[in-house]
Design a protein around this motif. Structure first.
Motif, PDB file in Angstrom:
ATOM      1  N   ALA A 133       1.253  23.184   2.774  1.00  0.00           N
ATOM      2  CA  ALA A 133       1.117  22.490   4.056  1.00  0.00           C
ATOM      3  C   ALA A 133       1.681  21.090   3.911  1.00  0.00           C
ATOM      4  O   ALA A 133       1.669  20.514   2.828  1.00  0.00           O
ATOM      5  CB  ALA A 133      -0.345  22.419   4.485  1.00  0.00           C
ATOM      6  N   SER A 134       2.197  20.571   5.017  1.00  0.00           N
ATOM      7  CA  SER A 134       2.680  19.194   5.055  1.00  0.00           C
ATOM      8  C   SER A 134       1.594  18.362   5.713  1.00  0.00           C
ATOM      9  O   SER A 134       1.304  18.540   6.892  1.00  0.00           O
ATOM     10  CB  SER A 134       3.966  19.096   5.875  1.00  0.00           C
ATOM     11  N   PHE A 135       0.984  17.483   4.927  1.00  0.00           N
ATOM     12  CA  PHE A 135      -0.123  16.674   5.426  1.00  0.00           C
ATOM     13  C   PHE A 135       0.359  15.228   5.469  1.00  0.00           C
ATOM     14  O   PHE A 135       0.550  14.598   4.434  1.00  0.00           O
ATOM     15  CB  PHE A 135      -1.332  16.840   4.503  1.00  0.00           C
ATOM     16  N   ILE A 136       0.598  14.751   6.691  1.00  0.00           N
ATOM     17  CA  ILE A 136       1.229  13.440   6.854  1.00  0.00           C
ATOM     18  C   ILE A 136       0.236  12.489   7.510  1.00  0.00           C
ATOM     19  O   ILE A 136      -0.422  12.860   8.483  1.00  0.00           O
ATOM     20  CB  ILE A 136       2.497  13.565   7.722  1.00  0.00           C
ATOM     21  N   VAL A 137       0.130  11.291   6.965  1.00  0.00           N
ATOM     22  CA  VAL A 137      -0.737  10.289   7.592  1.00  0.00           C
ATOM     23  C   VAL A 137       0.078   9.049   7.934  1.00  0.00           C
ATOM     24  O   VAL A 137       1.110   8.774   7.326  1.00  0.00           O
ATOM     25  CB  VAL A 137      -1.941   9.890   6.694  1.00  0.00           C
ATOM     26  N   VAL A 138      -0.408   8.334   8.932  1.00  0.00           N
ATOM     27  CA  VAL A 138       0.102   7.001   9.236  1.00  0.00           C
ATOM     28  C   VAL A 138      -0.773   6.050   8.447  1.00  0.00           C
ATOM     29  O   VAL A 138      -1.976   5.947   8.704  1.00  0.00           O
ATOM     30  CB  VAL A 138      -0.006   6.715  10.750  1.00  0.00           C
ATOM     31  N   ALA A 139      -0.183   5.405   7.445  1.00  0.00           N
ATOM     32  CA  ALA A 139      -0.953   4.489   6.594  1.00  0.00           C
ATOM     33  C   ALA A 139      -0.668   3.061   7.026  1.00  0.00           C
ATOM     34  O   ALA A 139       0.495   2.664   7.165  1.00  0.00           O
ATOM     35  CB  ALA A 139      -0.570   4.689   5.129  1.00  0.00           C
ATOM     36  N   GLY A 140      -1.738   2.322   7.249  1.00  0.00           N
ATOM     37  CA  GLY A 140      -1.585   0.960   7.754  1.00  0.00           C
ATOM     38  C   GLY A 140      -2.113  -0.083   6.792  1.00  0.00           C
ATOM     39  O   GLY A 140      -2.339   0.190   5.608  1.00  0.00           O
ATOM     40  N   LYS A 141      -2.312  -1.256   7.332  1.00  0.00           N
ATOM     41  CA  LYS A 141      -2.793  -2.411   6.575  1.00  0.00           C
ATOM     42  C   LYS A 141      -4.132  -2.102   5.887  1.00  0.00           C
ATOM     43  O   LYS A 141      -4.975  -1.400   6.464  1.00  0.00           O
ATOM     44  CB  LYS A 141      -2.988  -3.531   7.603  1.00  0.00           C
ATOM     45  N   ASP A 142      -4.330  -2.631   4.710  1.00  0.00           N
ATOM     46  CA  ASP A 142      -5.613  -2.573   4.005  1.00  0.00           C
ATOM     47  C   ASP A 142      -6.147  -1.156   3.819  1.00  0.00           C
ATOM     48  O   ASP A 142      -7.356  -0.908   3.979  1.00  0.00           O
ATOM     49  CB  ASP A 142      -6.677  -3.406   4.755  1.00  0.00           C
ATOM     50  N   GLN A 143      -5.266  -0.226   3.493  1.00  0.00           N
ATOM     51  CA  GLN A 143      -5.664   1.164   3.202  1.00  0.00           C
ATOM     52  C   GLN A 143      -6.284   1.899   4.385  1.00  0.00           C
ATOM     53  O   GLN A 143      -6.967   2.911   4.204  1.00  0.00           O
ATOM     54  CB  GLN A 143      -6.624   1.219   2.011  1.00  0.00           C
ATOM     55  N   THR A 144      -6.057   1.402   5.600  1.00  0.00           N
ATOM     56  CA  THR A 144      -6.476   2.165   6.777  1.00  0.00           C
ATOM     57  C   THR A 144      -5.453   3.279   6.993  1.00  0.00           C
ATOM     58  O   THR A 144      -4.288   3.142   6.620  1.00  0.00           O
ATOM     59  CB  THR A 144      -6.513   1.273   8.028  1.00  0.00           C
ATOM     60  N   TYR A 145      -5.885   4.389   7.554  1.00  0.00           N
ATOM     61  CA  TYR A 145      -4.924   5.463   7.825  1.00  0.00           C
ATOM     62  C   TYR A 145      -5.480   6.390   8.897  1.00  0.00           C
ATOM     63  O   TYR A 145      -6.686   6.437   9.129  1.00  0.00           O
ATOM     64  CB  TYR A 145      -4.615   6.262   6.557  1.00  0.00           C
ATOM     65  N   GLU A 174      -2.489  -0.810  -7.961  1.00  0.00           N
ATOM     66  CA  GLU A 174      -1.332  -1.018  -8.838  1.00  0.00           C
ATOM     67  C   GLU A 174      -0.360  -2.053  -8.272  1.00  0.00           C
ATOM     68  O   GLU A 174       0.762  -2.206  -8.768  1.00  0.00           O
ATOM     69  CB  GLU A 174      -0.617   0.315  -9.100  1.00  0.00           C
ATOM     70  N   GLY A 175      -0.777  -2.731  -7.202  1.00  0.00           N
ATOM     71  CA  GLY A 175       0.066  -3.786  -6.649  1.00  0.00           C
ATOM     72  C   GLY A 175       1.221  -3.281  -5.811  1.00  0.00           C
ATOM     73  O   GLY A 175       2.210  -3.991  -5.613  1.00  0.00           O
ATOM     74  N   ARG A 176       1.118  -2.026  -5.334  1.00  0.00           N
ATOM     75  CA  ARG A 176       2.153  -1.458  -4.462  1.00  0.00           C
ATOM     76  C   ARG A 176       1.504  -0.893  -3.210  1.00  0.00           C
ATOM     77  O   ARG A 176       1.613   0.307  -2.957  1.00  0.00           O
ATOM     78  CB  ARG A 176       2.853  -0.277  -5.147  1.00  0.00           C
ATOM     79  N   PRO A 177       0.792  -1.704  -2.437  1.00  0.00           N
ATOM     80  CA  PRO A 177       0.105  -1.137  -1.276  1.00  0.00           C
ATOM     81  C   PRO A 177       1.077  -0.355  -0.401  1.00  0.00           C
ATOM     82  O   PRO A 177       2.195  -0.811  -0.145  1.00  0.00           O
ATOM     83  CB  PRO A 177      -0.443  -2.369  -0.548  1.00  0.00           C
ATOM     84  N   PHE A 178       0.642   0.812   0.040  1.00  0.00           N
ATOM     85  CA  PHE A 178       1.525   1.706   0.789  1.00  0.00           C
ATOM     86  C   PHE A 178       1.223   1.615   2.275  1.00  0.00           C
ATOM     87  O   PHE A 178       0.125   1.925   2.728  1.00  0.00           O
ATOM     88  CB  PHE A 178       1.344   3.155   0.325  1.00  0.00           C
ATOM     89  N   GLN A 179       2.222   1.212   3.037  1.00  0.00           N
ATOM     90  CA  GLN A 179       2.122   1.226   4.496  1.00  0.00           C
ATOM     91  C   GLN A 179       3.314   2.005   5.023  1.00  0.00           C
ATOM     92  O   GLN A 179       4.442   1.781   4.581  1.00  0.00           O
ATOM     93  CB  GLN A 179       2.155  -0.213   5.011  1.00  0.00           C
ATOM     94  N   ALA A 235      -0.535  -0.476  15.654  1.00  0.00           N
ATOM     95  CA  ALA A 235      -1.925  -0.521  15.186  1.00  0.00           C
ATOM     96  C   ALA A 235      -1.983  -0.408  13.664  1.00  0.00           C
ATOM     97  O   ALA A 235      -2.802  -1.051  13.005  1.00  0.00           O
ATOM     98  CB  ALA A 235      -2.738   0.595  15.845  1.00  0.00           C
ATOM     99  N   ALA A 236      -1.096   0.415  13.098  1.00  0.00           N
ATOM    100  CA  ALA A 236      -1.057   0.543  11.639  1.00  0.00           C
ATOM    101  C   ALA A 236      -0.704  -0.796  11.004  1.00  0.00           C
ATOM    102  O   ALA A 236      -1.370  -1.258  10.064  1.00  0.00           O
ATOM    103  CB  ALA A 236      -0.042   1.615  11.234  1.00  0.00           C
ATOM    104  N   ILE A 237       0.321  -1.431  11.528  1.00  0.00           N
ATOM    105  CA  ILE A 237       0.770  -2.712  10.964  1.00  0.00           C
ATOM    106  C   ILE A 237      -0.333  -3.773  11.117  1.00  0.00           C
ATOM    107  O   ILE A 237      -0.557  -4.584  10.224  1.00  0.00           O
ATOM    108  CB  ILE A 237       2.082  -3.162  11.659  1.00  0.00           C
ATOM    109  N   ASP A 238      -1.059  -3.719  12.235  1.00  0.00           N
ATOM    110  CA  ASP A 238      -2.085  -4.729  12.506  1.00  0.00           C
ATOM    111  C   ASP A 238      -3.451  -4.395  11.900  1.00  0.00           C
ATOM    112  O   ASP A 238      -4.380  -5.204  11.992  1.00  0.00           O
ATOM    113  CB  ASP A 238      -2.254  -4.905  14.031  1.00  0.00           C
ATOM    114  N   GLY A 239      -3.606  -3.188  11.351  1.00  0.00           N
ATOM    115  CA  GLY A 239      -4.901  -2.809  10.778  1.00  0.00           C
ATOM    116  C   GLY A 239      -5.919  -2.393  11.824  1.00  0.00           C
ATOM    117  O   GLY A 239      -7.129  -2.522  11.608  1.00  0.00           O
ATOM    118  N   THR A 240      -5.468  -1.887  12.981  1.00  0.00           N
ATOM    119  CA  THR A 240      -6.401  -1.504  14.048  1.00  0.00           C
ATOM    120  C   THR A 240      -6.306  -0.013  14.384  1.00  0.00           C
ATOM    121  O   THR A 240      -6.491   0.387  15.541  1.00  0.00           O
ATOM    122  CB  THR A 240      -6.133  -2.329  15.332  1.00  0.00           C
ATOM    123  N   LEU A 241      -6.024   0.800  13.380  1.00  0.00           N
ATOM    124  CA  LEU A 241      -5.873   2.241  13.626  1.00  0.00           C
ATOM    125  C   LEU A 241      -7.159   2.880  14.140  1.00  0.00           C
ATOM    126  O   LEU A 241      -7.115   3.798  14.960  1.00  0.00           O
ATOM    127  CB  LEU A 241      -5.421   2.956  12.344  1.00  0.00           C
TER     128      LEU A 241
END
Ligand code: AMP
Ligand code: GLY
Length: 428
Positions: free
Chosen positions: A195-207, A263-268, A314-320
């Motif tokens: 399965a392809s499980f895709i998330v929109v990952a935003g600021k501060d590990q919100t998704y 690891e210092g590579r936050p993923f957004q 909303a992802a960029i702003d952390g309001t997902l």
């Protein structure tokens, strides 16, 4: 506002079409786009290559682009997000450091191991003899993967030791994939359903998760023949039950976002987990992509009922949490129409007939490998179109897709006739 979409495939056509549907959007620039985006409402192609970072930046600045959305992995791994962010521009996608999750399979396997995220056992080699000896000991089936970006063509699921050893020699000789094959990852074979499980990952590990999907990677009906970039996809994927969904979030997505941050590579950005779901419903990571899937994007976005611009902002702003996406209860089925000889050496320059047929509201034709020539669409790549049908269930969606597919043709065109078969087999 103006939006810039970087890329030229079916995924980018679907992104541009969906972003253009937002009442917040006046223009969608697509760099460089295809014949489909050229004619899409509110959309405009700009002749800037997807990997020309200085030109993309200059374009976004000159046009006053409010938000840039990156389609393919190439510009991400070149650092387009870093460049735009440094210039104070708003862009949705992972940094170069975070895009390593897709760009290097060896990095990703090490990362998964460090963070105890379930995946197949593996070893990494640069020496062909050592790799062949390992395979001989380990047995078959076994999976041989080129380390770098290889556009979906760097993986051989070998059913015998000899086949695995031939793939190792091909890749490490550099003949087949150049630098992308300079290291190979050898993986244990996982059994289950993908399965392809895709998330929109935003600021501060919100998704937030996107709707689930399943891709058909093999070129032939019944999932036979060589791997391709994807011959079709559908949404939702019934293998992703509520329980599997919860496990994928808890066992894969959350530790991945936490681990990348640690690891210092936050993923957004769009984080795409290619999962193998075993008999017990346990998810294993086959691969990560640092972008939406192609063709998964096309059927997934055809089910999105809320505003994509709002979601990405909303992802960029952390309001997902306050802006969750809304999905249609309908199913969608996307069928890729491919050029003769795809995936090996696809033919180009054929004129596509039937694109002006009325497809109604239950089907949408997304372009991928097409260009405009003298006002008509010509083929210019292996995956030419992705035709998405929508219906009350996957059977109806599939019928809608093929009704449209059957109106379109060109010399050498071929497609699978069974996209969605696993989901149809589960219907009562
Ligand atoms: P990848 O590019 O890593 O997604 O691999 C392409 C395809 O090869 C996947 O979609 C799977 O169908 C298959 N594959 C990759 N790794 C494995 C594995 N460890 N076990 C079984 N199948 C695999
Ligand atoms: N459809 C698989 C991918 O986008 O990688």
């Amino acid at each position: 506002m103006k939006i810039l979409v970087i890329g030229s495939g079916g995924r980018e056509h679907a992104l541009a079409y969906t972003l253009a549907a937002s009442p917040q959007v006046s223009d969608v620039l697509v760099a460089p786009g295809n014949a489909g985006t050229a004619f899409e409402r509110k959309c405009r192609n700009v002749p800037v290559a997807a990997d020309d970072l200085p030109a993309l930046l200059a374009l976004a600045q000159a046009e006053g682009v409010a938000l840039t959305v990156v389609g393919p992995e190439g510009p991400l791994s070149l650092g387009v997000v870093d460049a735009f962010t440094a210039a104070g521009l708003r862009i949705f996608g992972p940094t170069q450091a975070a895009a390593q999750l897709e760009a290097s399979k060896a990095f990703t396997k090490g990362f998964l191991e460090r963070h105890n995220i379930p995946t197949a056992g593996y070893a990494v080699f640069t020496d062909a003899k050592e790799a062949c000896d390992y395979v001989a000991k380990r047995g078959a089936p076994i999976v041989v993967k080129a380390d770098g970006l290889a556009a979906g063509k760097g993986v051989v699921v070998a059913m015998s030791i000899a086949e695995a050893q031939a793939a190792i020699r091909d890749m490490l000789s550099g003949a087949l994939l150049g630098n992308a094959g300079a290291r190979v990852v050898i993986e244990d074979f996982l059994e289950g359903e993908e399965a392809s499980f895709i998330v929109v990952a935003g600021k501060d590990q919100t998704y937030v998760p996107m709707a689930s999907a399943q891709d058909h990677k093999r070129v032939g009906d019944g999932d036979s023949g060589p791997n391709t970039g994807g011959m079709g996809a559908y949404s939702p994927a019934p293998v992703v039950t509520a329980e599997v969904h919860a496990r994928a979030c808890r066992e894969v997505i959350e530790p991945t976002l936490a681990g990348m941050a640690a690891e210092g590579r936050p993923f957004q950005g769009f984080l795409y987990a290619g999962l193998m779901i075993d008999k017990t419903g346990a998810p294993f990571v086959i691969e990560f992509n640092a972008r939406m899937g192609d063709p998964e994007t096309q059927p997934i976005l055809m089910r999105l009922e809320s505003d994509l611009v709002t979601l990405l902002n909303a992802a960029i702003d952390g309001t997902l949490a306050a802006n969750p996406p809304q999905w249609s209860a309908d199913a969608t089925c996307g069928v890729v129409m491919a050029a003769e000889h795809y995936p090996a050496t696809p033919a180009k320059g054929d004129v596509i007939a039937g694109l002006d047929a009325g497809f109604g509201t239950s089907a949408k034709v997304f372009h991928a490998g097409t260009t405009l020539k003298d006002g008509h669409a010509e083929t210019s790549g292996g995956r030419v179109l992705c035709v998405v049908g929508k219906g009350a269930d996957i059977r109806a969606a599939q019928a809608a897709a093929y009704a449209a597919v059957d109106q379109i043709s060109w010399r050498g065109e071929f497609h699978r006739r069974d996209i969605g078969w696993r989901a149809i087999a589960r219907l009562p």
